[in-house]
Design a protein around this motif. Structure first.
Motif, PDB file in Angstrom:
ATOM      1  N   UNK B 174       0.863  -0.698  -0.164  1.00  0.00           N
ATOM      2  CA  UNK B 174      -0.571   0.254  -0.266  1.00  0.00           C
ATOM      3  C   UNK B 174       0.521   1.000  -0.183  1.00  0.00           C
ATOM      4  N   UNK B 175       1.890   1.074   0.609  1.00  0.00           N
ATOM      5  CA  UNK B 175       2.803   2.145   0.689  1.00  0.00           C
ATOM      6  C   UNK B 175       3.438   3.099  -0.673  1.00  0.00           C
ATOM      7  N   UNK B 176       3.778   1.882  -1.362  1.00  0.00           N
ATOM      8  CA  UNK B 176       4.059   1.336  -3.084  1.00  0.00           C
ATOM      9  C   UNK B 176       3.198   2.473  -3.636  1.00  0.00           C
ATOM     10  N   UNK B 177       2.336   1.909  -3.701  1.00  0.00           N
ATOM     11  CA  UNK B 177       0.807   2.447  -4.424  1.00  0.00           C
ATOM     12  C   UNK B 177       0.493   3.275  -3.917  1.00  0.00           C
ATOM     13  N   UNK B 178       0.618   4.065  -3.031  1.00  0.00           N
ATOM     14  CA  UNK B 178       0.240   5.697  -2.465  1.00  0.00           C
ATOM     15  C   UNK B 178       1.616   6.450  -3.141  1.00  0.00           C
ATOM     16  N   UNK B 179       2.896   5.683  -4.228  1.00  0.00           N
ATOM     17  CA  UNK B 179       3.636   6.094  -4.543  1.00  0.00           C
ATOM     18  C   UNK B 179       4.902   6.905  -3.046  1.00  0.00           C
ATOM     19  N   UNK B 180       4.685   6.789  -2.390  1.00  0.00           N
ATOM     20  CA  UNK B 180       5.466   7.282  -0.734  1.00  0.00           C
ATOM     21  C   UNK B 180       6.768   6.215  -0.354  1.00  0.00           C
ATOM     22  N   UNK B 181       7.621   6.848  -0.312  1.00  0.00           N
ATOM     23  CA  UNK B 181       9.062   6.180   0.292  1.00  0.00           C
ATOM     24  C   UNK B 181       9.176   5.339   1.635  1.00  0.00           C
ATOM     25  N   UNK B 182       9.457   3.955   1.435  1.00  0.00           N
ATOM     26  CA  UNK B 182       9.342   3.482   2.510  1.00  0.00           C
ATOM     27  C   UNK B 182      11.015   2.677   3.426  1.00  0.00           C
ATOM     28  N   UNK B 204      14.391  -5.026  -0.305  1.00  0.00           N
ATOM     29  CA  UNK B 204      14.673  -4.592  -1.819  1.00  0.00           C
ATOM     30  C   UNK B 204      13.610  -5.378  -1.930  1.00  0.00           C
ATOM     31  N   UNK B 205      12.618  -6.155  -1.677  1.00  0.00           N
ATOM     32  CA  UNK B 205      11.534  -7.327  -2.940  1.00  0.00           C
ATOM     33  C   UNK B 205      10.084  -6.136  -2.304  1.00  0.00           C
ATOM     34  N   UNK B 206      10.436  -5.355  -1.644  1.00  0.00           N
ATOM     35  CA  UNK B 206       9.449  -4.429  -0.934  1.00  0.00           C
ATOM     36  C   UNK B 206       9.248  -2.940  -1.517  1.00  0.00           C
ATOM     37  N   UNK B 207      10.494  -3.424  -2.154  1.00  0.00           N
ATOM     38  CA  UNK B 207      10.657  -1.916  -2.823  1.00  0.00           C
ATOM     39  C   UNK B 207      10.872  -0.848  -2.092  1.00  0.00           C
TER      40      UNK B 207
END
Ligand code: SF4
Ligand code: SF4
Lengths: 106, 407
Positions: B174-182, B204-207
């Motif tokens: 969800x963090x990635x789909x919202x374009x937020x850095x993780x 790394x896998x989680x982006x």
């Protein structure tokens, strides 16, 4: 380990060259810190302090202009040898890209 | 860690906060000491001490604050406004579990409106997709997600919480789909140190753009559980090598920040980047601290944000003034050339182990207590069977150790 997502290509390092067009992703913020009289980049768990030269470069990283174009413009503006400027900013931009401050323009 | 980018850009790492008691990795927030001495760049907001997890290394105080003592929405919003006008740049919303506050959105909205960079530090297990989207909409900038281990069963056991891993994978998505850095934060200790390379791979896998390999720092709950958590020197050295290899392998892909365990270092860290220098911490009830563990120093008086403005507390508060700078130091710090590099280490650790917070941190090899202190780590880390965890919960520290199985 990752759940439903289709297999993604493994992320790779971006090597910055003269042709690369860079941009600051929206979660990094270049702004003037009036209280301390300096420019800063706010990034995840980091604050970067760019000097005046870096600020001039970063302002031009708009995703439209390539690194070479930026180098040329700066070399003219500051009457500095193009090869020196290019080497200097390539090194800086590679480092900032490695740190996630800049990304390749989509 | 690489602190200085070539020539044109210097970098200041924020202390990695909440999960693991932590210290700034770069002591100098800027070029003009006169100004930088005046305002903190980071503010840690412990919004609540409530948390569904019970990590035995939690950096919250052993005396957890109760929900009914927490600041109100309006009070937190006022803290945000005060912080921005004081010159704070980044806020770290932590806990406990910050999403346990139903008004998190209202606090983030105000923080973003006044120009603060907002970082949510969460274990993720109670977050929903809708809630995260809402937080992003009101201005959240970054999410730091803690992972107790990559082995789901071990993670459940460490946090005394079932099914955490699957939830975390969802949250990362969800963090990635919202374009937020993780950022993925992995607190490292004896019972998961063998998985360091897999944790980095997982991030790394989680982006994630950043992963923290954060060796547990032994204050608060972690000090109580030290004998269950302390890795051996050999295990630590192996993990350090693995981090170096991963840094090469993933250069330009992920930033790996490693936090070294004090017990195996020669010199202490500049705790909090120096006492009252770059960071301010606010507890759920509004107590304003120079470091989240500062309340462990007996006799040090703390102001509450309800009674006194933030700027005044920061500049003049007794607890802040007491160990600010270097003039309070005793020997060997007083005449040491490193005193403006590490500021004599951690005051809380000095207090816990020597009874006087003004003493040199025993983590320093120049401290007279150092050898004795390191010997403790040697012995504890080599005990064949680590003792059972004492889980982090209200009143937990006085209870008997629990069985290892997650509840
Ligand atoms: S119990 Fe675990 S998740 Fe909860 S606040 Fe403490 S360290 Fe964080
Ligand atoms: S003696 Fe004090 S100042 Fe010197 S290295 Fe040790 S802790 Fe740091």
């Amino acid at each position: 380990m990752s759940e439903p997502t289709a297999p993604k290509p493994a992320p790779t390092r971006l090597i910055v060259t003269g042709e690369t067009k860079l941009v600051m992703p929206r979660h990094n913020k270049l702004r003037h810190d009036a209280g301390r009289g300096r420019w800063i980049i706010l990034a995840p768990e980091r604050v970067f302090n760019p000097d005046d030269t870096a600020v001039e470069v970063l302002k031009r990283c708009d995703g439209q202009r390539s690194v070479s174009e930026i180098a040329e413009a700066l070399s003219q503006e500051y009457q500095a040898p193009l090869d020196v400027v290019t080497t200097d900013i390539l090194e800086m931009l590679q480092d900032l890209t490695d740190k996630g401050v800049l990304i390749k323009a989509p | 860690m690489n602190e200085i980018a070539p020539t044109h850009v210097t970098e200041t790492a924020m202390p990695d906060v909440a999960r693991v008691a932590e210290c700034a990795t770069s002591p100098d927030p800027g070029t003009e000491p006169a100004l930088c001495a005046r305002a903190p760049i980071g503010m840690l907001c412990e919004l609540t001490h409530r948390c569904p997890l019970q990590c035995p290394y939690c950096s919250n105080p052993v005396e957890l604050e109760r929900a009914n003592a927490e600041l109100t929405t309006a009070e937190w919003q006022d803290v945000m406004r005060q912080a921005a006008s004081l010159g704070v740049l980044q806020i770290h919303l932590s806990g406990g579990e910050p999403t346990a506050r139903k008004d998190l959105e209202d606090i983030v909205r105000v923080a973003a409106d006044v120009g603060l960079y907002t970082n949510l530090i969460t274990a993720g297990v109670t977050l929903t997709r809708e809630r995260l989207a809402k937080l992003v909409e009101v201005g959240l900038d970054h999410v730091q997600l803690s992972v107790q281990d990559v082995d789901p069963e071990n993670a459940d056991r460490i946090a005394a919480y079932k099914g955490g891993m699957a939830k975390k994978i969802q949250v990362a998505g969800w963090v990635k789909e919202n374009g937020l850095p993780l950022t993925i934060n992995c607190p490292i200790h004896r019972q998961n140190i063998h998985n360091v390379p897999r944790m980095i791979e997982f991030a790394v896998e989680m982006g994630a753009g950043r992963v923290e390999i954060a060796h547990v720092q032994y204050y608060a709950w972690a000090l109580i559980n030290r004998a269950s958590l302390m890795p051996t020197r050999e295990a630590f050295m192996t993990a350090a090598k693995q981090v170096e290899e991963a840094r090469e392998k993933y250069k330009g892909v992920i930033v790996i920040d490693a936090i070294v365990p004090d017990y195996y270092a020669k010199f202490p860290k500049p705790c909090m980047g120096g006492w009252a220098r770059g960071i301010v911490n606010i507890t759920p009830s509004g107590r304003v601290l120079p470091c989240h563990a500062a309340e462990s120093i007996k006799g040090l008086p703390f102001d509450n944000i309800k009674d006194r403005p933030l700027a005044d507390i920061w500049l003049n508060g007794e607890a802040f003034q007491k160990y600010r700078g270097t003039s309070w130091m005793k020997e060997p710090c007083r005449s040491c050339p490193r005193k403006e590099i590490d500021y004599g280490g951690c005051r809380c650790q000095a207090f816990a182990l020597t009874g006087d917070a003004a003493n040199t941190d025993p983590a320093c090899s120049l401290s007279p207590m150092h050898a004795q202190w390191q010997a403790v780590a040697e012995v504890e880390s080599h005990t064949p069977n680590a003792p059972e965890f004492i889980y982090r919960r209200v009143g937990g520290a006085t209870k008997k150790p629990e069985a290892h199985n997650a509840s």
